[in-house]
Design a protein around this motif. Sequence first.
Motif, PDB file in Angstrom:
ATOM      1  N   THR A   1       0.809  -1.224   0.000  1.00  0.00           N
ATOM      2  CA  THR A   1       0.000   0.000   0.000  1.00  0.00           C
ATOM      3  C   THR A   1       0.837   1.267   0.000  1.00  0.00           C
ATOM      4  O   THR A   1       0.343   2.339  -0.288  1.00  0.00           O
ATOM      5  CB  THR A   1      -0.903   0.024   1.234  1.00  0.00           C
ATOM      6  N   ASN A   2       2.086   1.143   0.301  1.00  0.00           N
ATOM      7  CA  ASN A   2       2.934   2.321   0.371  1.00  0.00           C
ATOM      8  C   ASN A   2       4.366   1.854   0.182  1.00  0.00           C
ATOM      9  O   ASN A   2       4.807   0.932   0.874  1.00  0.00           O
ATOM     10  CB  ASN A   2       2.776   3.008   1.722  1.00  0.00           C
ATOM     11  N   ALA A   3       5.092   2.440  -0.759  1.00  0.00           N
ATOM     12  CA  ALA A   3       6.445   1.934  -1.012  1.00  0.00           C
ATOM     13  C   ALA A   3       7.301   3.006  -1.659  1.00  0.00           C
ATOM     14  O   ALA A   3       6.795   3.908  -2.343  1.00  0.00           O
ATOM     15  CB  ALA A   3       6.395   0.704  -1.904  1.00  0.00           C
ATOM     16  N   ALA A   4       8.597   2.853  -1.463  1.00  0.00           N
ATOM     17  CA  ALA A   4       9.552   3.739  -2.127  1.00  0.00           C
ATOM     18  C   ALA A   4      10.872   3.003  -2.243  1.00  0.00           C
ATOM     19  O   ALA A   4      11.221   2.171  -1.395  1.00  0.00           O
ATOM     20  CB  ALA A   4       9.730   5.024  -1.339  1.00  0.00           C
ATOM     21  N   VAL A   5      11.629   3.319  -3.295  1.00  0.00           N
ATOM     22  CA  VAL A   5      12.968   2.762  -3.479  1.00  0.00           C
ATOM     23  C   VAL A   5      13.958   3.836  -3.069  1.00  0.00           C
ATOM     24  O   VAL A   5      13.893   4.962  -3.566  1.00  0.00           O
ATOM     25  CB  VAL A   5      13.195   2.362  -4.951  1.00  0.00           C
ATOM     26  N   ARG A   6      14.829   3.475  -2.181  1.00  0.00           N
ATOM     27  CA  ARG A   6      15.741   4.467  -1.618  1.00  0.00           C
ATOM     28  C   ARG A   6      17.174   3.991  -1.804  1.00  0.00           C
ATOM     29  O   ARG A   6      17.585   2.995  -1.192  1.00  0.00           O
ATOM     30  CB  ARG A   6      15.430   4.621  -0.138  1.00  0.00           C
ATOM     31  N   PRO A   7      17.939   4.676  -2.637  1.00  0.00           N
ATOM     32  CA  PRO A   7      19.362   4.308  -2.745  1.00  0.00           C
ATOM     33  C   PRO A   7      20.046   4.500  -1.406  1.00  0.00           C
ATOM     34  O   PRO A   7      19.746   5.445  -0.667  1.00  0.00           O
ATOM     35  CB  PRO A   7      19.900   5.292  -3.792  1.00  0.00           C
ATOM     36  N   VAL A   8      20.969   3.598  -1.097  1.00  0.00           N
ATOM     37  CA  VAL A   8      21.599   3.663   0.221  1.00  0.00           C
ATOM     38  C   VAL A   8      23.113   3.755   0.095  1.00  0.00           C
ATOM     39  O   VAL A   8      23.700   3.435  -0.945  1.00  0.00           O
ATOM     40  CB  VAL A   8      21.233   2.429   1.066  1.00  0.00           C
ATOM     41  N   THR A   9      23.671   4.171   1.167  1.00  0.00           N
ATOM     42  CA  THR A   9      25.119   4.197   1.291  1.00  0.00           C
ATOM     43  C   THR A   9      25.572   2.885   1.896  1.00  0.00           C
ATOM     44  O   THR A   9      25.061   2.479   2.927  1.00  0.00           O
ATOM     45  CB  THR A   9      25.560   5.357   2.190  1.00  0.00           C
ATOM     46  N   GLU A  10      26.514   2.256   1.237  1.00  0.00           N
ATOM     47  CA  GLU A  10      26.955   0.946   1.706  1.00  0.00           C
ATOM     48  C   GLU A  10      28.331   1.099   2.330  1.00  0.00           C
ATOM     49  O   GLU A  10      29.352   0.722   1.754  1.00  0.00           O
ATOM     50  CB  GLU A  10      26.995  -0.028   0.518  1.00  0.00           C
ATOM     51  N   ASP A  11      28.357   1.685   3.503  1.00  0.00           N
ATOM     52  CA  ASP A  11      29.605   1.828   4.250  1.00  0.00           C
ATOM     53  C   ASP A  11      30.727   2.409   3.400  1.00  0.00           C
ATOM     54  O   ASP A  11      31.859   1.922   3.388  1.00  0.00           O
ATOM     55  CB  ASP A  11      30.054   0.468   4.818  1.00  0.00           C
ATOM     56  N   GLU A  12      30.369   3.432   2.634  1.00  0.00           N
ATOM     57  CA  GLU A  12      31.346   4.131   1.803  1.00  0.00           C
ATOM     58  C   GLU A  12      32.090   3.166   0.874  1.00  0.00           C
ATOM     59  O   GLU A  12      33.266   3.302   0.627  1.00  0.00           O
ATOM     60  CB  GLU A  12      32.352   4.881   2.689  1.00  0.00           C
ATOM     61  N   SER A  13      31.390   2.198   0.385  1.00  0.00           N
ATOM     62  CA  SER A  13      32.027   1.199  -0.466  1.00  0.00           C
ATOM     63  C   SER A  13      32.106   1.645  -1.908  1.00  0.00           C
ATOM     64  O   SER A  13      32.739   0.988  -2.718  1.00  0.00           O
ATOM     65  CB  SER A  13      31.242  -0.107  -0.395  1.00  0.00           C
ATOM     66  N   GLY A  14      31.444   2.727  -2.235  1.00  0.00           N
ATOM     67  CA  GLY A  14      31.537   3.221  -3.589  1.00  0.00           C
ATOM     68  C   GLY A  14      30.417   2.776  -4.489  1.00  0.00           C
ATOM     69  O   GLY A  14      30.517   2.872  -5.710  1.00  0.00           O
ATOM     70  N   PHE A  15      29.330   2.280  -3.909  1.00  0.00           N
ATOM     71  CA  PHE A  15      28.244   1.808  -4.758  1.00  0.00           C
ATOM     72  C   PHE A  15      27.063   2.781  -4.791  1.00  0.00           C
ATOM     73  O   PHE A  15      25.990   2.429  -5.206  1.00  0.00           O
ATOM     74  CB  PHE A  15      27.762   0.426  -4.270  1.00  0.00           C
ATOM     75  N   GLU A  16      27.274   3.991  -4.324  1.00  0.00           N
ATOM     76  CA  GLU A  16      26.176   4.934  -4.325  1.00  0.00           C
ATOM     77  C   GLU A  16      25.873   5.388  -5.744  1.00  0.00           C
ATOM     78  O   GLU A  16      26.737   5.405  -6.625  1.00  0.00           O
ATOM     79  CB  GLU A  16      26.544   6.164  -3.482  1.00  0.00           C
ATOM     80  N   CYS A  17      24.590   5.746  -5.914  1.00  0.00           N
ATOM     81  CA  CYS A  17      24.133   6.133  -7.257  1.00  0.00           C
ATOM     82  C   CYS A  17      24.950   7.275  -7.832  1.00  0.00           C
ATOM     83  O   CYS A  17      25.310   7.271  -9.018  1.00  0.00           O
ATOM     84  CB  CYS A  17      22.657   6.546  -7.169  1.00  0.00           C
ATOM     85  N   TRP A  18      25.292   8.254  -7.007  1.00  0.00           N
ATOM     86  CA  TRP A  18      25.922   9.443  -7.523  1.00  0.00           C
ATOM     87  C   TRP A  18      27.381   9.191  -7.938  1.00  0.00           C
ATOM     88  O   TRP A  18      28.009   9.995  -8.589  1.00  0.00           O
ATOM     89  CB  TRP A  18      25.857  10.577  -6.492  1.00  0.00           C
ATOM     90  N   GLU A  19      27.887   7.997  -7.542  1.00  0.00           N
ATOM     91  CA  GLU A  19      29.274   7.711  -7.912  1.00  0.00           C
ATOM     92  C   GLU A  19      29.394   7.114  -9.310  1.00  0.00           C
ATOM     93  O   GLU A  19      30.504   6.987  -9.818  1.00  0.00           O
ATOM     94  CB  GLU A  19      29.886   6.753  -6.892  1.00  0.00           C
ATOM     95  N   GLY A  20      28.241   6.738  -9.911  1.00  0.00           N
ATOM     96  CA  GLY A  20      28.276   6.336 -11.306  1.00  0.00           C
ATOM     97  C   GLY A  20      28.679   4.906 -11.580  1.00  0.00           C
ATOM     98  O   GLY A  20      29.012   4.561 -12.713  1.00  0.00           O
ATOM     99  N   PHE A  21      28.612   4.026 -10.568  1.00  0.00           N
ATOM    100  CA  PHE A  21      28.963   2.634 -10.820  1.00  0.00           C
ATOM    101  C   PHE A  21      27.776   1.872 -11.405  1.00  0.00           C
ATOM    102  O   PHE A  21      26.633   2.305 -11.347  1.00  0.00           O
ATOM    103  CB  PHE A  21      29.423   1.971  -9.516  1.00  0.00           C
ATOM    104  N   SER A  22      28.061   0.715 -11.970  1.00  0.00           N
ATOM    105  CA  SER A  22      26.996  -0.077 -12.578  1.00  0.00           C
ATOM    106  C   SER A  22      26.304  -0.971 -11.550  1.00  0.00           C
ATOM    107  O   SER A  22      25.291  -1.574 -11.840  1.00  0.00           O
ATOM    108  CB  SER A  22      27.566  -0.933 -13.714  1.00  0.00           C
ATOM    109  N   GLU A  23      26.882  -1.081 -10.367  1.00  0.00           N
ATOM    110  CA  GLU A  23      26.226  -1.856  -9.309  1.00  0.00           C
ATOM    111  C   GLU A  23      25.741  -0.882  -8.251  1.00  0.00           C
ATOM    112  O   GLU A  23      26.523  -0.118  -7.692  1.00  0.00           O
ATOM    113  CB  GLU A  23      27.203  -2.860  -8.681  1.00  0.00           C
ATOM    114  N   LEU A  24      24.467  -0.891  -8.036  1.00  0.00           N
ATOM    115  CA  LEU A  24      23.877   0.061  -7.110  1.00  0.00           C
ATOM    116  C   LEU A  24      23.144  -0.682  -6.003  1.00  0.00           C
ATOM    117  O   LEU A  24      22.500  -1.703  -6.244  1.00  0.00           O
ATOM    118  CB  LEU A  24      22.887   0.973  -7.850  1.00  0.00           C
ATOM    119  N   HIS A  25      23.268  -0.127  -4.792  1.00  0.00           N
ATOM    120  CA  HIS A  25      22.581  -0.707  -3.648  1.00  0.00           C
ATOM    121  C   HIS A  25      21.435   0.203  -3.238  1.00  0.00           C
ATOM    122  O   HIS A  25      21.572   1.438  -3.280  1.00  0.00           O
ATOM    123  CB  HIS A  25      23.555  -0.907  -2.486  1.00  0.00           C
TER     124      HIS A  25
END
Lengths: 381, 459
Positions: B117-141
């Motif tokens: 009934t209620n949902a959202a997708v939220r990109p997360v920071t993975e312990d500064e591992s470099g997988f954040e969306c803004w870093e431009g990698f092809s693997e996103l968490h």
Amino acid sequence: MLCIPLNINIYERGARGAPSSSFLCDLGGRTEEHEHTIGASIGFESMTEAFPTTQDEAIDWLENGLGRSAIVYGPDAETVWEGLLTTVEAEFGQETRSISLDELANRVSVRYTTAYGISTFEADLDLDSQDAFGVKVMTVSRSTTDQAAAAAMATAILTERAWGVKKYGTTVATGGLGSVALRLGFSGWYTTLGWATYANGTGLDSSTLTSTTTQVQTLITDITGSINPFLSTDYSLITASGQTDTEFIDTDTTYRAKIEALLKIGTSTFARQCWGVYEDRMFRVSPWAGATPTTITYQRSLKEQCIRDGKGGTVPLWLVRPDAIYQVNDLLDVMPNATAPDSAARSFVERVSCRITRDGISLRVEGQGGDTLDDVIARLR
Amino acid sequence: MAPLVSIGGIHLVNSTGTPVAGGVATAAATTPFAVKRGWRPMPAELVAVYSGQLSYPDVSYGPVQETMPIVVIGSDHENAVARLQQLQRAILPANGLPALLEIQPTASSTLMQAEITNAAVRPVTEDESGFECWEGFSELHAEIVYTRSAFFGRPVVQDASILIGGNTFTNTGTGANPNIGAYPAGLDGDLANEGQPTWLRLSPGTSGAHTIFYVASVYSRAYSTTGAGAKTTVSTTGASSALNAPTFTAAQAKLGLKARVLFRFTNNTSNVRVRVEMRANAAGTLLYAGKWITPTAGVATLYDMGRIPLDFYRVAPGLTTGSAQLYIGYKSSDGASATATLGYSEFLLYWDFCQLDSPTPVNSGSGGSGYRLELYSYLSDVSGGRPMLPLDAPAAAVFDNTLNGPIDNITIRGRPPRAIEGGSLYLAMMTAGNVHSTTATATVYLYQAPLWRVLRGSD
């Protein structure tokens, strides 16, 4: 959704406001807050239902909802409450809109005195509104005027009120814009006895003495048969009072006022009477429970969060009714006067208010004279 | 074999065990998504309202809020972002229908669905591992933060569990094919001991324009002719006549059970009033008296006399048959001779009881090929393939068999029968005025929707 699965069945308004069997919906699965009151001298008194909704549905209730009837059943198919929708309040975020039958009038009488001191009246009526809701009379007074002015006044008021008065609320503020929600206010069918005046306000000039019970039945038959077909004419729940009173009815007296004046006389054994409209829209009259104060209707232990009947059986809180003797067993060490309805331990129940939400139920029991016993029976999770 | 996990048609677990970089998200074998460790599906929180220690609580369940950590592997950064957007769209309602969370654990044959009934997708920071969306990698968490329905249910395509399959019920409490049918043992679902929603399909025979129905889920039904016969009085205060001593020791241990009595009259005068009474032993103290009712005169009728409280018997030990005695109370409304002729009584130990009032008479002789009654307590193949989850408010309707569609609404009073382990369905049919025929029959189907509070396995 409530924590107790009530059926809150809503039916469309019938011709002339009469209750119909056209089922509209069951609000039981949607309402987030249910509250009802029942009084010892009115019966089913009021009920509110509050729930979130869509804009379209809220508009539908505002435009078409007044006069819809409701019958509430408990999970064991017993009738909890019954009445009609009299107020719709819709919240559209920071905007609110409401409409109510309370301000509606489709027959307006202006009673006035002429310059010569003669009392008479002018009336105007809206037949379309009466076809929709039934007859609802408003009487105003004006002194020292003439027929034309009184007629104009009646028409002006009628124009304003024939379809109810919409109320508006607007707030423009920073912060959240809010959501769409409805709060529906229902009134018991008893209240409709105050909608019409006897003989269109002309009263009855009679000194004949007649049984008060007979007069009450005659008045109900009259208003139901020829004005507002709302109540049942099955009088099997009316206990004869044994009292008589004059048939005289003053001008501009509502049916409700006259009925209450008759019933307040009491019985031939000098007991108060309790009355009201209950299940199946039947009018009920009986000597008050306070006449037999040792007959316990409800009892409670302070250590429990429930109400029991006189023999210890649990009574669901939504089925507790007024006109009852209520006893708190832990207080019984103060010996009551055997003939006194009220004592430290026991009280007459004048009104009950029951509130049910998703998280719990609470019951408030009121004694005579508006004293609130604050008997809150609730368990929140 | 990997588990199946999808939301809104987007597969979050690749069936091969490894997400396909840049793959198609709408197929299990090619999805680029994976669910990370740490997802803990939670059972719905129970809201229990107690009215006393001797009463079973009324329970309800609220929606569940969860967080599902995921990873998506794109062919490149843009592809990964596009898959997240695709997921973001899929979890939102489409055409007014909530998105579905579908789960089928490894090696399980049961697909379970919950509505979101209620949902959202939220990109997360993975312990500064470099997988954040803004870093431009092809693997996103990311995390899916959602609110789902309290229960998992079966998809409609898997069919509900059938409890009663076309049995013939006869409108009486005795003889072959009486008015009661037992549920099978071993009901599916986590709430089998508490109660799961049902769907009743009832097709009365040609005789009788039935408009009033009593339907109940019962633990037991005791049919008795003890004390039957004519009860005559001129008293306006009333008289009482002993009936049978019902057995209800089961109610001492099962607090969810309630007691109810029905009286079947073969005839009555118009001035008689009747009620049910319960006394402590034969000729004992009156412990309970129901409301006075006015039975229809001159015909055979069946009336629900209401619920009888059992609290006293849940306190007193040593309860045996005979500890409590049923009575019928009867009086004259006008002081003239009044008679109620009792045919039999039925004593129910039940969980749920409801009365259905149909504006349109229901029988197989109406319309082209007859009418039937349908009572729904769960969503049943309404539209869009929604799972079989409980309805907020039950619904009932008269169906035209020719149209195979509803033609009238039916008012429900009380609680429709739930599927409870060890229970049975009780049915009674009346025409207007509670007129009752013991020879009327009905063909009955009853289905249940199993519910699960949590999927089996969480890692």
